[in-house]
Design an enzyme around this catalytic site. Sequence first.
Site, PDB file in Angstrom:
ATOM      1  N   THR A 192       0.802   4.326  -1.199  1.00  0.00           N
ATOM      2  CA  THR A 192       0.388   5.699  -0.881  1.00  0.00           C
ATOM      3  C   THR A 192       0.063   5.847   0.603  1.00  0.00           C
ATOM      4  O   THR A 192       0.277   6.914   1.179  1.00  0.00           O
ATOM      5  CB  THR A 192      -0.806   6.146  -1.743  1.00  0.00           C
ATOM      6  OG1 THR A 192      -1.977   5.412  -1.399  1.00  0.00           O
ATOM      7  CG2 THR A 192      -0.513   5.948  -3.219  1.00  0.00           C
ATOM      8  N   ASP A 193      -0.427   4.784   1.226  1.00  0.00           N
ATOM      9  CA  ASP A 193      -0.559   4.793   2.691  1.00  0.00           C
ATOM     10  C   ASP A 193       0.802   4.989   3.341  1.00  0.00           C
ATOM     11  O   ASP A 193       0.966   5.774   4.288  1.00  0.00           O
ATOM     12  CB  ASP A 193      -1.150   3.468   3.189  1.00  0.00           C
ATOM     13  CG  ASP A 193      -2.639   3.341   2.947  1.00  0.00           C
ATOM     14  OD1 ASP A 193      -3.323   4.374   2.862  1.00  0.00           O
ATOM     15  OD2 ASP A 193      -3.122   2.202   2.847  1.00  0.00           O
ATOM     16  N   LEU A 194       1.787   4.244   2.849  1.00  0.00           N
ATOM     17  CA  LEU A 194       3.125   4.294   3.433  1.00  0.00           C
ATOM     18  C   LEU A 194       3.775   5.653   3.200  1.00  0.00           C
ATOM     19  O   LEU A 194       4.404   6.218   4.102  1.00  0.00           O
ATOM     20  CB  LEU A 194       3.993   3.181   2.853  1.00  0.00           C
ATOM     21  CG  LEU A 194       3.553   1.753   3.200  1.00  0.00           C
ATOM     22  CD1 LEU A 194       4.325   0.737   2.374  1.00  0.00           C
ATOM     23  CD2 LEU A 194       3.750   1.487   4.679  1.00  0.00           C
ATOM     24  N   PRO A 240       0.835  -1.219   0.000  1.00  0.00           N
ATOM     25  CA  PRO A 240       0.000   0.000   0.000  1.00  0.00           C
ATOM     26  C   PRO A 240       0.861   1.256   0.000  1.00  0.00           C
ATOM     27  O   PRO A 240       0.999   1.960   0.999  1.00  0.00           O
ATOM     28  CB  PRO A 240      -0.837  -0.152   1.273  1.00  0.00           C
ATOM     29  CG  PRO A 240      -0.005  -0.995   2.176  1.00  0.00           C
ATOM     30  CD  PRO A 240       0.723  -1.953   1.274  1.00  0.00           C
ATOM     31  N   SER A 248       2.200   8.192   5.463  1.00  0.00           N
ATOM     32  CA  SER A 248       2.615   7.956   6.848  1.00  0.00           C
ATOM     33  C   SER A 248       4.044   8.429   7.085  1.00  0.00           C
ATOM     34  O   SER A 248       4.357   9.000   8.141  1.00  0.00           O
ATOM     35  CB  SER A 248       2.506   6.466   7.169  1.00  0.00           C
ATOM     36  OG  SER A 248       1.183   6.014   7.014  1.00  0.00           O
TER      37      SER A 248
END
Length: 365
Positions: free
Chosen positions: A138-140, A136, A143
């Site tokens: 774009t989550d990473l 994932p 974050s």
Amino acid sequence: MGAEVIKVERRESGDLIRGWDTVVRGLSSGFVWLNGNKRSFAIDLSKKEGREAVQALAQRVDVVIENFTPGVADRLGLGSKELCSRNGRLIYCSISGYGQDGPYRDVKAYDLLIQGEAGMIATTGYPEMPAKVGVPITDLAASMYAAVGILSALYQRERTGRGQIIDISMFESALAWLGYFPHHYWHQGEEPTRVGIRHHYVVPYGFYKTSDGAYVSFAVATAQDWEIFCRSVILQPALLEDARFRTAPDRRQNRAVLEDLVEKIFLERPHEEWLRRLRDSKLPHAKLNGIGEVLAHPQGVARKTIREVESPVGPVPVIASPLRLSETPVRLDPIPELGQDTEPILRELGYTASQIETLRRNQVI
């Protein structure tokens, strides 16, 4: 890194990722991955008493991170304006799909959706079919930018004594990771072609199948690399005199011919032979490992990258943090059971036993 992290969760179900699978002896793989080193504070924010408890908590902490759709935190009385007015040193970080303003502010977002919207999927896969990035991404990315922003704000607070508000969007984080692709568009009008497991602009660079079905990868990144590759790896020095492949732009312009040639050569020998030649030549190279092979990788074993942490189902293996600080070793604290720290945290906030019992009776906790 030594912080006390309190995860505020739904009273009955907790973080939605808790229910995504039961891979880790009944626990969710996603939850185990991301939730070591946290205390679980399970409370009902739809109730006034629940919101008041979180407001009280926000007066005592250094950082608040929220991931609601923009506007939801404000409606709950937990937005940046409300909480920062109560705690002038508070660092308030919002992470959302598209940011706290703009025409896409209220559009719901998940990683895979942002991968497409932000152009990442346009760069991956094969000519006939795009593909998502496996993790994932774009989550990473969002974050990581949130973590950097929070650390920067903490450092700034040491100088000014004041907190600040951080607005992180998955969309902008993904854009920032598009790297050289926008520059090729701005200056060449060029949309990226999808090149599978090869590099877009450096040729040859990527993974190639060998005679035994395994893949090896290597990078020919300089003129010297190209000479070494032709003379010492594929034993084709005549290619150095071929005008189609003389420079990096030449090799890119004639990539179809060159890739076809290299693919055929690598299919003539097994992967161990190619790895030996690449090692001897000292060209950058690697294998294509499966997850099982990676988890048993000798480099990971040597550096103890797999550790065990306690969890509600006993010790479980996890990947250790890649942060290696000489003076402040990274902690590996347990993965929390839902709500296991709610009462201790309420007591730390000054709640009495009878007040806590009232919250339980009213189904706030």
